[in-house]
Design an enzyme around this catalytic site. Sequence first.
Site, PDB file in Angstrom:
ATOM      1  CB  SER A  84       2.932   3.718  -0.558  1.00  0.00           C
ATOM      2  OG  SER A  84       2.953   2.031  -0.651  1.00  0.00           O
TER       3      SER A  84
HETATM    4  N1  SAH Z   1      -0.722  -0.154  -1.426  1.00  0.00           N
HETATM    5  C1  SAH Z   1      -0.664  -0.016  -0.311  1.00  0.00           C
HETATM    6  C2  SAH Z   1       0.605  -0.275   0.170  1.00  0.00           C
HETATM    7  C3  SAH Z   1       0.936  -1.655   0.116  1.00  0.00           C
HETATM    8  S1  SAH Z   1       1.647  -2.513   1.517  1.00  0.00           S
HETATM    9  C4  SAH Z   1      -1.272   1.000   0.077  1.00  0.00           C
HETATM   10  O1  SAH Z   1      -1.607   2.207  -0.605  1.00  0.00           O
HETATM   11  O2  SAH Z   1      -1.430   1.422   1.591  1.00  0.00           O
HETATM   12  C5  SAH Z   1       1.764  -4.137   0.548  1.00  0.00           C
HETATM   13  C6  SAH Z   1       0.721  -4.969   0.843  1.00  0.00           C
HETATM   14  O3  SAH Z   1       0.789  -6.286  -0.162  1.00  0.00           O
HETATM   15  C7  SAH Z   1       0.601  -5.627   2.253  1.00  0.00           C
HETATM   16  O4  SAH Z   1      -0.732  -5.142   2.546  1.00  0.00           O
HETATM   17  C8  SAH Z   1       0.681  -7.148   1.878  1.00  0.00           C
HETATM   18  O5  SAH Z   1      -0.233  -7.756   2.957  1.00  0.00           O
HETATM   19  C9  SAH Z   1       0.263  -7.046   0.560  1.00  0.00           C
HETATM   20  N2  SAH Z   1       0.720  -8.487  -0.080  1.00  0.00           N
HETATM   21  C10 SAH Z   1       1.559  -8.943  -0.027  1.00  0.00           C
HETATM   22  N3  SAH Z   1       1.733 -10.154  -0.828  1.00  0.00           N
HETATM   23  C11 SAH Z   1       0.482 -10.272  -1.288  1.00  0.00           C
HETATM   24  C12 SAH Z   1      -0.141 -11.270  -2.161  1.00  0.00           C
HETATM   25  N4  SAH Z   1       0.385 -12.188  -2.593  1.00  0.00           N
HETATM   26  N5  SAH Z   1      -1.335 -10.829  -2.372  1.00  0.00           N
HETATM   27  C13 SAH Z   1      -2.005  -9.775  -1.936  1.00  0.00           C
HETATM   28  N6  SAH Z   1      -1.591  -9.065  -1.118  1.00  0.00           N
HETATM   29  C14 SAH Z   1      -0.312  -9.029  -0.961  1.00  0.00           C
END
Ligand code: SAH
Length: 219
Positions: A64
């Site tokens: 992010s």
């Molecule tokens: N918080 C992260 C950025 C988020 S990117 C950081 O600081 O880098 C969003 C993430 O959510 C991705 O890695 C994606 O794989 C994950 N994601 C999406 N759906 C999900 C789910 N149902 N359970 C767990 N992770 C999930």
Amino acid sequence: MPVDPDLREKKMQFIFALRQGGLRDKTILDALEATPRDLFLDGIFRARAWEDIPLPISCGQTISQPSVVGHMTLALEVTPRCKVLEVGTGSGYQAAVLSLLARRVYSVERHRPLARQARRVMEALDRHNVTILTGDGTSGLPEQAPFDRIIVTAAAEDPPAVLLEQLKPGGIMILPVGQSDTVQHLIKVIKTPAGLDYTELGDVRFVPLLEGVAEDVID
Ligand code: SAH
């Protein structure tokens, strides 16, 4: 270790840009400054770690934008007594920032390689109050529920009911809501005795919240 003057300059500009963008909370700025974002990135993207932009990470996901991490963390109103759940570990950057503010952070990621890599970085940084798990975060984490705070860093069409159930009374949840290919709204939900209180915090753009654990070829 010798201090890299370039790095010091980059960090100063980074914090300056965040302040200029309206993030004024000292505790949050300190947590962002103390969390080396370059460690959460690979290859050519490392050099751009101290810019306020989202960047690609493996498994087709993104780290992010720091100002978004800052504003979401601020809205979450984390205190040192809080047990926090993050859904969507990604690189682990948001979890690492939270680890400096909360008592305990649980973070769930559906891509096993991302969870593993984030765990390594957390260990290197001695952020021992973070537990990263591979799983489907749409089910929350029943074995550790309820949580004081929940942060979702992937966009759902609606706030998942299961996550709202795992929030303590008085608890706060921050999440982006909306279709993945359009603009999404950042929502703050407070669980009050009178019911759920919703506030809209602005527009954001996140990858979609998907159900199930990902089947990664390279593991
Ligand atoms: N918080 C992260 C950025 C988020 S990117 C950081 O600081 O880098 C969003 C993430 O959510 C991705 O890695 C994606 O794989 C994950 N994601 C999406 N759906 C999900 C789910 N149902 N359970 C767990 N992770 C999930």
